[in-house]
Enzyme design. Sequence first.
Site, PDB file in Angstrom:
ATOM      1  N   ARG A 106       0.872  -1.197   0.000  1.00  0.00           N
ATOM      2  CA  ARG A 106       0.000   0.000   0.000  1.00  0.00           C
ATOM      3  C   ARG A 106       0.890   1.222   0.000  1.00  0.00           C
ATOM      4  NH1 ARG A 106      -5.119   1.835   3.685  1.00  0.00           N
ATOM      5  NH2 ARG A 106      -6.064   0.365   2.238  1.00  0.00           N
ATOM      6  N   HIS A 133      -7.529   0.690  -6.203  1.00  0.00           N
ATOM      7  CA  HIS A 133      -7.701  -0.065  -4.943  1.00  0.00           C
ATOM      8  C   HIS A 133      -8.462  -1.349  -5.286  1.00  0.00           C
ATOM      9  CE1 HIS A 133      -7.843  -0.944  -0.823  1.00  0.00           C
ATOM     10  NE2 HIS A 133      -8.741  -0.086  -0.391  1.00  0.00           N
ATOM     11  N   GLN A 136     -10.493  -3.752  -2.841  1.00  0.00           N
ATOM     12  CA  GLN A 136     -11.726  -3.156  -2.318  1.00  0.00           C
ATOM     13  C   GLN A 136     -12.908  -3.474  -3.233  1.00  0.00           C
ATOM     14  OE1 GLN A 136     -12.264  -0.985   0.594  1.00  0.00           O
ATOM     15  NE2 GLN A 136     -14.375  -1.452   0.036  1.00  0.00           N
ATOM     16  N   ASP A 229     -16.930   8.040  -1.233  1.00  0.00           N
ATOM     17  CA  ASP A 229     -15.617   7.898  -0.586  1.00  0.00           C
ATOM     18  C   ASP A 229     -15.290   9.266   0.016  1.00  0.00           C
ATOM     19  OD1 ASP A 229     -13.016   7.129   0.115  1.00  0.00           O
ATOM     20  OD2 ASP A 229     -12.216   7.298  -1.925  1.00  0.00           O
ATOM     21  N   CYS A 270     -16.250   2.632   1.029  1.00  0.00           N
ATOM     22  CA  CYS A 270     -15.081   1.782   1.325  1.00  0.00           C
ATOM     23  C   CYS A 270     -14.622   1.939   2.765  1.00  0.00           C
ATOM     24  CB  CYS A 270     -13.951   2.110   0.363  1.00  0.00           C
ATOM     25  SG  CYS A 270     -13.554   3.864   0.286  1.00  0.00           S
ATOM     26  N   ARG A 315     -13.985  -7.479   2.956  1.00  0.00           N
ATOM     27  CA  ARG A 315     -12.580  -7.218   2.590  1.00  0.00           C
ATOM     28  C   ARG A 315     -11.734  -8.441   2.918  1.00  0.00           C
ATOM     29  NH1 ARG A 315     -10.280  -2.511   2.261  1.00  0.00           N
ATOM     30  NH2 ARG A 315      -8.851  -3.755   1.009  1.00  0.00           N
TER      31      ARG A 315
HETATM   32  N1  NVA Z   1      -9.702   7.371  -1.476  1.00  0.00           N
HETATM   33  C1  NVA Z   1      -9.379   6.865  -0.158  1.00  0.00           C
HETATM   34  C2  NVA Z   1      -9.697   5.417  -0.066  1.00  0.00           C
HETATM   35  C3  NVA Z   1      -9.493   4.804   1.290  1.00  0.00           C
HETATM   36  C4  NVA Z   1      -9.808   3.343   1.337  1.00  0.00           C
HETATM   37  C5  NVA Z   1      -7.917   7.145   0.149  1.00  0.00           C
HETATM   38  O1  NVA Z   1      -7.080   6.898  -0.722  1.00  0.00           O
HETATM   39  O2  NVA Z   1      -7.630   7.621   1.237  1.00  0.00           O
HETATM   40  N1   CP Z   2     -11.183   0.592   2.827  1.00  0.00           N
HETATM   41  C1   CP Z   2      -9.892   0.500   3.228  1.00  0.00           C
HETATM   42  O1   CP Z   2      -8.970   0.252   2.443  1.00  0.00           O
HETATM   43  O2   CP Z   2      -9.724   0.707   4.555  1.00  0.00           O
HETATM   44  P1   CP Z   2      -8.328   0.861   5.296  1.00  0.00           P
HETATM   45  O3   CP Z   2      -7.712   2.160   4.831  1.00  0.00           O
HETATM   46  O4   CP Z   2      -8.690   0.883   6.760  1.00  0.00           O
HETATM   47  O5   CP Z   2      -7.452  -0.299   4.952  1.00  0.00           O
END
Ligand code: NVA
Ligand code: CP
Length: 327
Positions: A106, A133, A136, A229, A270, A315
């Site tokens: 990540r 992502h 997800q 989101d 998400c 998830r």
């Molecule tokens: N768009 C958000 C998704 C989190 C799961 C981010 O990148 O923070």
């Molecule tokens: N939805 C998601 O990816 O959550 P986290 O950022 O908690 O992993």
Amino acid sequence: MADLKGRDFLKLLDFTSEEIGYLIDLAADLKAKKKAGIPHRIHEGKNIALIFEKTSTRTRCSFEVAASDLGMGSTYLAEGSQIGKKESIADTARVLAGMYDGIEYRGFGQAVVEELAKYSKVPVWNGLTNEFHPTQILADFLTIKEHFGYLKGINFVYMGDARYNMGNSLMVGCAKMGLNFTAAAPKKYFPDQALVDECLEIASQTGSVIRFCEDPFEAVKDANVIYTDVWVSMGEPIEVWQERIDDLAPYQVNKALMDAAAENVVFMHCLPAYHDHKTAVGKEMGEKFGREAMEVTDEVFESEKSIVFEEAENRMHTIKAVMAATL
Ligand code: NVA
Ligand code: CP
């Protein structure tokens, strides 16, 4: 049955509709096994590395629990590792691939996870980048399939910043799996045209309809799923908050918007979500900008139409399927 052994999981564009469908069905099967208490330690003795350059609750826990259920050990690497600081991604990939059977990443640019995969001889899984992502979306689609019984033909509406990881990945996923995708946002938040063109091409094969709409109420007409989101994603500077609020406030998912959709509409997100002031960041931003909630109201988030916690649980089952299939 699709054979995904040895494959990376970097973005949905790399997978056929059949392969994505297979992963969703495998996740449902693994979920049923877990609920029935049937062990499925099919990767006993293996180990995986989890690299997190951004924070996480769901993704990290999903990888760790799923690894344990499959009989594997896992190592969490965040602050304190050499990655990207004293050691390049290419070197890190070769070091970790010598010790582990799979690597989750990540971080920021999609190019980084692609680079990691290029130099790793073991599968690499994308746990979120700025652009995509993909794990997800497997969880989202498993949840939709469980709720409605099917995916093809579902009217899926994404509200908000549609040019970032969630908007991009959901558009690709809908195109691949035949859901009708609408993004509702001001034009400047529409996805990149090259990706839109690629999705339109895929959609022409699967029967999915892809559209973009600046009017939130027009967008949700006949929607079966309304998804949103955060307006400001991880890693974005604090300075963008005011502009995002000004631009995206009309696209907040509230009761009026839910009432304008199809009778059977559900709300998805998400997570994490800014729906109240119960978190440190939610409180700080809420007070600073004088808002009770951002992308979704507490009323909708807590309503019977909200399936966000089923989605969060999925998830784990879907990430387990990705590892089960690719290792
Ligand atoms: N768009 C958000 C998704 C989190 C799961 C981010 O990148 O923070
Ligand atoms: N939805 C998601 O990816 O959550 P986290 O950022 O908690 O992993």
